[in-house]
Structure formats: C-alpha cells, structure tokens
Design an enzyme around this catalytic site. Structure first.
Site, PDB file in Angstrom:
ATOM      1  N   HIS A  23       1.406   8.644  -7.230  1.00 20.57           N
ATOM      2  CA  HIS A  23       0.344   8.450  -6.662  1.00 20.57           C
ATOM      3  C   HIS A  23       0.441   7.728  -5.014  1.00 20.57           C
ATOM      4  O   HIS A  23      -0.533   7.601  -4.459  1.00 20.57           O
ATOM      5  CB  HIS A  23      -0.797   7.866  -7.450  1.00 20.57           C
ATOM      6  CG  HIS A  23      -2.215   7.925  -6.793  1.00 20.57           C
ATOM      7  ND1 HIS A  23      -2.954   6.826  -6.519  1.00 20.57           N
ATOM      8  CD2 HIS A  23      -2.951   8.941  -6.699  1.00 20.57           C
ATOM      9  CE1 HIS A  23      -4.212   7.124  -6.323  1.00 20.57           C
ATOM     10  NE2 HIS A  23      -4.112   8.523  -6.271  1.00 20.57           N
ATOM     11  N   LYS A  44       1.480   7.000  -1.306  1.00 21.54           N
ATOM     12  CA  LYS A  44       1.236   7.581   0.080  1.00 21.54           C
ATOM     13  C   LYS A  44       2.317   6.853   1.160  1.00 21.54           C
ATOM     14  O   LYS A  44       1.908   5.673   1.435  1.00 21.54           O
ATOM     15  CB  LYS A  44       0.065   7.685   0.585  1.00 21.54           C
ATOM     16  CG  LYS A  44      -0.784   8.592  -0.019  1.00 21.54           C
ATOM     17  CD  LYS A  44      -1.705   7.677  -1.506  1.00 21.54           C
ATOM     18  CE  LYS A  44      -2.441   8.647  -1.993  1.00 21.54           C
ATOM     19  NZ  LYS A  44      -3.044   8.292  -3.504  1.00 21.54           N
ATOM     20  N   ASP A  83      12.166   6.740  11.571  1.00 23.83           N
ATOM     21  CA  ASP A  83      13.211   5.991  12.112  1.00 23.83           C
ATOM     22  C   ASP A  83      13.545   4.628  11.524  1.00 23.83           C
ATOM     23  O   ASP A  83      14.292   3.728  12.300  1.00 23.83           O
ATOM     24  CB  ASP A  83      13.074   6.016  13.583  1.00 23.83           C
ATOM     25  CG  ASP A  83      13.225   7.293  14.138  1.00 23.83           C
ATOM     26  OD1 ASP A  83      13.708   8.348  13.871  1.00 23.83           O
ATOM     27  OD2 ASP A  83      12.455   7.284  15.349  1.00 23.83           O
ATOM     28  N   HIS A 137     -12.891   6.586  -0.094  1.00 25.13           N
ATOM     29  CA  HIS A 137     -11.712   6.774  -0.891  1.00 25.13           C
ATOM     30  C   HIS A 137     -10.474   5.723  -0.775  1.00 25.13           C
ATOM     31  O   HIS A 137      -9.615   5.491  -1.462  1.00 25.13           O
ATOM     32  CB  HIS A 137     -11.087   7.993  -0.631  1.00 25.13           C
ATOM     33  CG  HIS A 137      -9.894   8.504  -1.402  1.00 25.13           C
ATOM     34  ND1 HIS A 137      -8.597   8.468  -1.049  1.00 25.13           N
ATOM     35  CD2 HIS A 137      -9.813   8.943  -2.746  1.00 25.13           C
ATOM     36  CE1 HIS A 137      -7.913   8.764  -1.992  1.00 25.13           C
ATOM     37  NE2 HIS A 137      -8.632   9.207  -2.842  1.00 25.13           N
ATOM     38  N   LYS A 176      -8.763   1.825  -0.728  1.00 33.23           N
ATOM     39  CA  LYS A 176      -8.365   0.956  -1.792  1.00 33.23           C
ATOM     40  C   LYS A 176      -7.805  -0.177  -1.277  1.00 33.23           C
ATOM     41  O   LYS A 176      -6.641  -0.250  -0.571  1.00 33.23           O
ATOM     42  CB  LYS A 176      -7.455   1.641  -2.866  1.00 33.23           C
ATOM     43  CG  LYS A 176      -7.545   2.908  -3.151  1.00 33.23           C
ATOM     44  CD  LYS A 176      -6.738   3.941  -2.488  1.00 33.23           C
ATOM     45  CE  LYS A 176      -6.722   5.335  -2.840  1.00 33.23           C
ATOM     46  NZ  LYS A 176      -7.839   6.223  -3.613  1.00 33.23           N
ATOM     47  N   ASP A 233      -9.268 -14.666  -0.129  1.00 32.58           N
ATOM     48  CA  ASP A 233      -8.992 -15.685   0.902  1.00 32.58           C
ATOM     49  C   ASP A 233      -8.510 -14.717   2.186  1.00 32.58           C
ATOM     50  O   ASP A 233      -9.014 -14.186   2.703  1.00 32.58           O
ATOM     51  CB  ASP A 233      -8.452 -16.771   0.130  1.00 32.58           C
ATOM     52  CG  ASP A 233      -9.316 -17.623  -0.653  1.00 32.58           C
ATOM     53  OD1 ASP A 233     -10.576 -17.513  -0.670  1.00 32.58           O
ATOM     54  OD2 ASP A 233      -8.564 -18.086  -1.561  1.00 32.58           O
TER      55      ASP A 233
END
Length: 370
Positions: free
Chosen positions: A111, A113, A118, A285, A287, A292
């Site tokens: 899941h 991403k 480089d 969508h 997350k 703090d």
C-alpha cells in the site's frame, strides 16, 4: 524497517493534487540517472497515461527506471500500458500478484506510495496514478530531501528483491548509495514502515506519540476503523486535557459502508471530549497526524487493515516549522468540515443507528477472519 532519526533534511508539505502532481512530474522530467516508483493504485486513464509517458521519456533518455506496483491495486492497468513501459526499457515488477493457490497470502498488499529521483529527492503520501486523484479526492504529499532519502531507497530495494515480487524485470545489484549531504534547513526526520502483523513500527510509533502528547493530537484518516487500543489511547489523551481532533471524510466517501462502521465509535469519543470533523468539499483520502510538533505523513490509514496486513510507509518529521505548516493545513480543513457535536449525535435518527450496527457487525466479522 525503521530508519534512524537524522537531521539535515528539508521537508515540504504538498497539499492537494493540483500542487503535488506538478511537482511529481517535474521531478520525473528532471531525472538524469535513476527513477524508482512504487504505487498501490495505478489504473489506465488520463493520469496513468501521463505517468507512463513521463516514465517512458525518462527511460528513452537513458535514466534507469524501476516501477514496482501492487499486484491487486494495478489490476486495472491495461496490458497496453504495461507493454509500453517494458518496450521503453522500464523495469516493471509486481508485488504479490493474486493467486488461487494461496488464498490467505493474497491479503498482504503493498500500500506504499513512493517516488525517488536520482537518489537525492523523494516523495511520499497517499497518492496514486488514478484519475480520481486529480480533482475528485483530497490528498496530501510530502517532498523529501536530505540524508533520510537513503532510507527510502533501501526500503524500495528491499521489496524489489522480495520473493513475493514478480515480473519480467530481473533482480539487480544495488550499489551502496553515496552519502547525501545535509541541508541547511536541518529538519529532523525518519522513514518508518510497517509490514502488517509481522512488524508494526508505525502503530507503535503512533501510540508512543499519543501517550506523550501534551498540547494537541490531530489525526486525518480516510478509513476510520481504529483498533481498540488506538480508541482507548485517544480517549485517555482527551480526558487528560490534550486537544484531540479527528478529520474524517463526510458523505462523499468512496466506501460508505466503512464510514458507517467507523461512526459507531463516535459516541464514546465525543463523550470523552474528542472533537470530530467530517470534511465536506470532496472525499479526503489523506493520511497525516500531528502530535505537538511531531508529524507523520504517508500511506498508513491507521486502521485494522493497514496495521495488520498492508505494507505501509510514512515520513515522520519533528520540526516546529513543518508542524506549523501541517497545523495550518488542518485548520483550513477543519473550517471546510462539519463538526459533529455530542448533543447532535445522540439524537441521530434510527436509520443511521441501523447502518452503524449493520456495517459495524460486518466489519467485526471481517476483522476476526483476518
């Protein structure tokens, strides 16, 4: 895999696809040596075509391009798009393709991403190469520069060589990356990943930060299916006087049943003093968490599925300046949300209560089966 805390980094918050997508494509177009792309969702369409074009162009100019996709999340990527990548010289592999021979083994999904350019620049968040990310879904990403990029490269290489990864592209030798110079921004951060029930570093890190939060604990997640231990910690923090807020999707949800199942937890949280906001403009969508001055942004939904089965990865940042940017983003999104109040929620209609019970019961069964 848990990277070590390092200084000398620069982290840039990139809210909404209209900001991070141009940055992603500009980075791909500027690549001179290597491009590593890892995605859960990639479906043929306008955005995927643009991504394939950019990756093929990079390969044609001599860049080493490696693309790692989840075997389930990429099922809607057409054969023609896959073949275009291979014909251009892109190394293409798939994590854990579905198999009838090991039904339980199909539950583990990549899941994560990630884009690395480089060996010096990385991006992570909740994005994918799906048309919905252009303007239908609200998403957040982070641009990463500095020594911590080496840990993201190591994470990609580890999965590329995994026995669960398949594809015509052969495994390869990964040279030791050259040290990445510290930047004057000197932001402190680390990469942290989770491998479901086998390694829950993200969950443990979140729990630790909840336990030590003194001022605020703000959490945004699209699929609010928290574990019992997470709910208990949120309640405890709120009762101790911490400003605990949840930013969750409203009615524009891609899986309404999950929303209803998660709403069955609202009552106890609201009574404890947790503030709950449902985002109205689009399906959110993103997350990300702010405790703090600590922030965590990435792929993890902080739900049962992410914490028990998926391969996830987040960028953690401990920096006052970055926390200020994240707090401002939260505030803008709170303002575009409907706050759920306990006095209002306790009077919700019986049909809403039935939905919560039905979908909550179904989710409970699925959780026990996992």
């Amino acid at each position: 895999m848990r990277g070590r805390w390092q200084g000398g980094n620069r982290f840039t918050l990139l809210p909404e696809g209209k900001r991070f997508l141009p940055e992603l494509f500009a980075a791909i177009e500027s690549a001179q040596r290597t491009l590593y792309l890892e995605l859960y969702l990639m479906e043929s369409g306008t955005l995927a075509t643009r991504m394939v074009d950019a990756l093929c162009a990079a390969a044609h100019r001599g860049v080493t391009v490696r693309v790692l996709l989840d075997g389930y999340g990429s099922m809607k990527l057409s054969h023609a798009d896959r073949q275009r990548l291979r014909d251009a010289g892109v190394a293409l592999r798939f994590f854990n393709p579905l198999s009838w021979h090991r039904l339980g083994g199909n539950l583990s999904r990549d899941h994560r991403k990630l884009l690395v350019v480089d060996d010096r620049l990385a991006f992570t968040g909740g994005f994918g190469a799906v048309d919905a990310f252009v303007d239908a879904w609200y998403e957040v990403a982070v641009r990463i520069e500095g020594p911590v990029v080496a840990d993201w490269i190591g994470l990609f290489a580890q999965l590329w060589e995994s026995p669960l990864t398949r594809g015509r592209a052969a495994r390869c030798r990964w040279p030791e990356p050259a040290p990445i110079a510290a930047l004057p921004d000197d932001m402190r951060g680390r990469m942290i990943s989770g491998r479901g029930h086998r390694y829950q570093a993200i969950r443990l890190s979140l729990h630790q930060r909840i336990a030590t939060a003194e001022r605020r604990l703000w959490l945004c997640t699209p699929y609010f299916m928290p574990t019992f231990s997470l709910r208990r910690r949120l309640v405890r923090a709120a009762r101790l006087g911490v400003d605990v807020r949840l930013l969750l999707p409203g009615s524009r949800h891609d899986h309404p049943g999950i929303r209803y199942a998660g709403q069955r937890f609202y009552a106890r949280l609201l009574r404890a003093g947790v503030r709950i906001y449902e985002f109205q403009p689009t399906f959110i969508h993103a997350k990300f968490v702010l405790a703090d001055d600590w922030t965590s942004i990435g792929s993890c939904n902080f739900d049962h599925w992410s914490l028990q089965w998926n391969l996830e990865a987040n960028q953690e940042v401990e920096d006052v300046r970055f926390a200020r940017d994240v707090a401002a983003l939260f505030e803008r999104n709170f303002a575009a949300s409907e706050e759920i109040h306990w006095a209002q929620w306790r009077r919700r209609p019986w049909m809403q209560r039935c939905r919560e019970w039905v979908f909550g019961t179904l989710n409970g069964w699925m959780t026990r089966l996992r």
